[in-house]
Design a protein around this motif. Structure first.
Motif, short mmCIF file in Angstrom:
data_model
loop_
_atom_site.label_atom_id
_atom_site.label_comp_id
_atom_site.label_asym_id
_atom_site.label_seq_id
_atom_site.Cartn_x
_atom_site.Cartn_y
_atom_site.Cartn_z
N GLU A 1 4.07 14.00 -95.62
CA GLU A 1 3.79 15.36 -95.17
C GLU A 1 3.48 16.23 -96.39
OE1 GLU A 1 2.75 16.84 -92.32
OE2 GLU A 1 4.54 15.96 -91.42
N ARG A 2 2.38 16.97 -96.33
CA ARG A 2 2.11 17.92 -97.41
C ARG A 2 3.04 19.12 -97.29
NH1 ARG A 2 -4.06 19.34 -97.09
NH2 ARG A 2 -3.67 18.93 -94.89
N SER B 1 0.12 19.83 -89.02
CA SER B 1 0.56 19.19 -90.26
C SER B 1 -0.29 17.96 -90.54
CB SER B 1 2.04 18.81 -90.17
OG SER B 1 2.22 17.82 -89.20
N SER B 2 -0.37 17.64 -91.81
CA SER B 2 -1.29 16.59 -92.22
C SER B 2 -0.97 15.25 -91.61
CB SER B 2 -1.27 16.47 -93.75
OG SER B 2 0.05 16.19 -94.20
N SER B 3 0.32 14.89 -91.49
CA SER B 3 0.64 13.54 -91.03
C SER B 3 0.25 13.35 -89.56
CB SER B 3 2.13 13.24 -91.23
OG SER B 3 2.93 14.07 -90.45
N SER C 1 -3.49 13.17 -89.32
CA SER C 1 -3.98 11.90 -89.89
C SER C 1 -3.68 10.72 -88.97
CB SER C 1 -3.35 11.66 -91.27
OG SER C 1 -3.69 12.68 -92.16
N VAL D 1 -0.58 23.05 -96.16
CA VAL D 1 -1.06 22.96 -94.78
C VAL D 1 -1.66 24.29 -94.33
CG1 VAL D 1 -0.38 22.54 -92.39
CG2 VAL D 1 0.64 21.19 -94.22
#
Length: 727
Positions: free
Chosen positions: A218-219, A248-250, A253, A224
């Protein structure tokens, strides 16, 4: 068989013929999903019905799901279409006219749920001898789904009551793809004579398994926010700020990768929560829209309407165009949904048994491997990171569960539960069936058979007195027990027939404002800390009727990413997690990022010295890693709180407000306690009422029933003695 083009029988089907054709014994058939268990049971059973032309025979088939009954009705109807044997489905969606036809001529196969069978006893008790007179077999499908639950106790009791009505023992046939310890399955199917059961275990699975675990970091929130250009406005609530995790990035993605690798095939995607099901289904649908292609992703969970769930099932079964279901446990059991290419698991699986059940949906075509893709998201470590994150608990638990799955192990059901709640319901049901019953009849019909073997005569009398005080029953001058005023109303309510309540979520409130909701499986006490929405909270009050937990913000470091809100973790899983962390060799089914995260966890594990000692911490607080499951850890936390030591079960460890030296002293004190003296240990637990009729139990029976299902008290005391004896 000829018309289907069969050239041979599978091993379980071949072995089942001599075991079942004479209807002279109990049998368990354990075989992998899609291994032909239904045919293994019914080819010899139907042969038996047809061989005896003197009388028309009947089979009682009991299933945990209406959808599975509908599926099996279609399958068995095809099997029986040339045999002139009726196949009758019986549940709430089946017309009264079809049910009446079976009651007038009770032969063939009756497919029914435990709840509908309960309704037959309550509403047609006097006519049941005629309805069941031709029964030759009782078949229980998805046997594993019943063992260790209130519903399982209900089913055991109902099977015994059917035999009492018929006046003889009937062969009981259990079918399952997922059975851990066979001794538990035997004990469940025939509690009074488990050793007399013939077990048929198919050895013909031999399926190739393809596994990949992908890791995601996670960033930090600032990155984010800047990436999406949506900084939080001043004055927004913490809940609104927390909603940024949806971008969120995760998660984004993971959704992108799912979209890339799953499109064009039928798949099942299992996030761990309904909210996540909705998020991923929406995100994947949006990606289809962005690319201008038809949507292939359908949500499926228990809160959706029947029509929406059936839309997803039809899309999967059709197979063309391709369809993927984003689902909860609703698609774990054996409803026919066609050929599934890949099972995707987002976050840690609830259990190894659940993972095995899910994976059994994949790779059913000959020569096709079963494929599992697991996605784990972790957070960057800081100097305030919790021990759970330092040891990458979610990732390590996922790896441990997959390794145990590959080794052929999965959790045995927890069968020692007393389930006194279900005994209350069965007492009322038997009284309704017979038009009144004595305590001696209830003892003989419900307890002496072994269904509620842990209940003593004195406890039954105590339970009946408690039911009298609650106006569930009354006793006439002859000693006959009859429904009381409240009992009469409840028996006549349609919800009476279920022995369980659906898993309800508790709402979390802070200063009167909702934070969200979550399922609660752990014992709750006031002052306890919980983790929710990326923050720590302290429990101030619990309202069981309103299903509300009042919390305030709790002090402490950064909460762990892995919240551990799923199923109770078994001892063996935690042992395997320690093995994963102790090793140094790479794990063959991890991607590069996941392996980097595992290496980081292993370094932290060794740096903290956790390979040789169970406690790490400071002069004011400690983490105790027992490497035991949650039933033991929950019990140990309650014992420590009982002796005045602040302690929370955080999942992987017990967080204790003492130094290492003082923690060892406290454990020695716990080691001297008596595991059978449960009243003082459980007096502060706020949520012991878990099962449907728990409210009707005397308090001492409620405590014993709760402890039997949710705690390993003796194991916790022995563990305290062992660790406390360390220097």
């Amino acid at each position: 068989m000829w018309s289907q083009g069969w050239t041979s029988l599978r091993d379980a089907q071949e072995w089942a013929v001599p075991a079942l054709v004479d209807a002279d014994r109990d049998v368990i058939i354990a075989a992998s999903t899609a291994a032909g268990k239904t045919e293994a049971a019914f080819l010899p059973i139907l042969t038996n019905l047809l061989n005896d032309n003197a009388s028309a025979g009947a089979v009682l088939y009991i299933s945990p799901l209406k959808a599975l009954i509908n599926d099996q009705w279609d399958r068995l109807s095809r099997l029986c279409e040339r045999l002139e044997l009726p196949v009758v489905a019986w549940h709430g969606d089946v017309s009264a006219s079809k049910k009446q036809r079976f009651l007038k001529s009770p032969q063939g196969i009756l497919l029914i749920t435990p709840e509908s069978l309960e309704a037959l006893f309550v509403n047609r008790g006097s006519s049941l001898p005629g309805v069941f007179q031709s029964l030759r077999y009782i078949v229980v499908d998805e046997l594993h789904a019943f063992i260790g639950s209130e519903r399982g106790k209900q089913l055991q009791s109902l099977m015994q009551r059917v035999e009492i009505v018929v006046g003889k023992a009937l062969p009981r046939i259990g079918l399952s793809a997922t059975l851990g310890e066979m001794s538990l399955a035997r004990m469940f199917l025939r509690p009074s004579q488990p050793d007399g059961i013939t077990v048929i275990e198919s050895k013909s699975s031999g399926q190739e398994l393809q596994v990949q675990v992908r890791g995601y970091i996670e960033r930090p929130m600032q990155q984010v926010i800047s990436a999406h250009g949506s900084p939080s406005k001043a004055g927004e609530s913490e809940t609104e700020e927390a909603s940024d995790e949806d971008l969120s990035s995760s998660k984004v993605s993971i959704a992108s990768h799912l979209y890339k690798v799953l499109r064009g095939h039928n798949n099942l995607i299992f996030p761990n929560r309904r909210q996540e099901v909705e998020w991923f289904a929406d995100r994947l649908r949006s990606l289809c829209e962005q690319d201008g292609v038809p949507n292939e992703f359908w949500p499926h969970h228990g809160s959706l309407s029947k029509e929406l769930r059936e839309d997803a099932e039809r899309a999967l079964k059709a197979g063309d165009p391709p369809a993927s279901a984003v689902c909860t446990t609703t698609l774990e059991l054996g409803i026919d949904i066609g050929n599934i290419k890949t099972v995707a698991q987002i976050g840690c699986p609830p259990s190894v048994a659940s993972l095995r059940q899910r994976l059994g949906r994949s790779g059913r075509r000959p020569g096709e491997p079963a494929t599992l893709r697991a996605y784990c998201h972790e957070v960057p470590l800081t100097d305030k990171s919790d021990l759970s994150d330092q040891l990458r608990e979610g990732l390590v638990q996922t790896i441990a569960m997959i390794r145990l799955l590959i080794a052929g192990w999965f959790e045995p059901p927890r069968s020692q539960g007393m389930h006194a709640s279900t005994l209350v319901q069965q007492c009322l049901s038997t009284i309704a069936q017979l038009g009144g019953a004595t305590a001696a009849q209830l003892w003989g019909n419900l307890i002496a058979s072994g269904s509620f073997a842990s209940v003593s005569k004195s406890e039954l009398i105590s339970l009946l007195k408690g039911m009298g005080e609650k106006e569930l029953v009354v006793q006439d001058s002859s000693g006959l027990l009859l429904p009381g005023e409240l009992g009469e109303r409840l028996i006549n309510h349609y919800e009476f027939y279920t022995a369980f309540t659906s898993d309800e979520e508790f709402r979390l409130l802070r200063d009167g404002k909702p934070l969200g909701s979550l399922p609660v499986s752990r014992p709750l006490t006031k002052g306890q800390r919980i983790i929710f929405g990326g923050r720590r909270w302290q429990v101030q009050d619990v309202d069981l009727e309103a299903k509300v937990i009042v919390v305030t913000a709790a002090r402490g470091g950064q909460p762990p990413q892995f919240e551990g809100l799923g199923a109770q973790v078994h001892d063996r899983v935690r042992h395997e997690m320690k093995n994963v962390l102790m090793e140094t060799t790479p794990c063959p089914f991890l991607d590069k990022q996941a392996q980097t995260l595992l290496d980081e966890a292993r370094r932290n594990f060794h740096a903290l010295g956790l390979g040789s000692k169970p406690i790490t911490g400071s002069t004011s607080s400690s983490h105790l890693l027992t490497w035991q499951g949650d039933y033991t850890n929950d019990a140990l936390a309650l014992f420590l709180n009982h002796v005045g030591i602040p302690c929370d079960n955080t999942g992987l460890s017990l967080a204790i407000g003492l130094s290492e030296v003082d923690t060892l002293k406290a454990l020695r004190v716990v080691g001297e306690l008596d595991a059978t003296d449960i009243a003082p240990i459980l007096e502060n637990v706020e949520n012991m009422i878990r099962e449907k009729w728990d409210w009707a139990l005397p308090r001492h029976l409620l405590m014993r029933s709760f402890a039997s299902s949710h705690l390993n008290l003796q194991d916790a005391i022995e563990l305290a003695r062992t660790i406390g004896a360390r220097d």
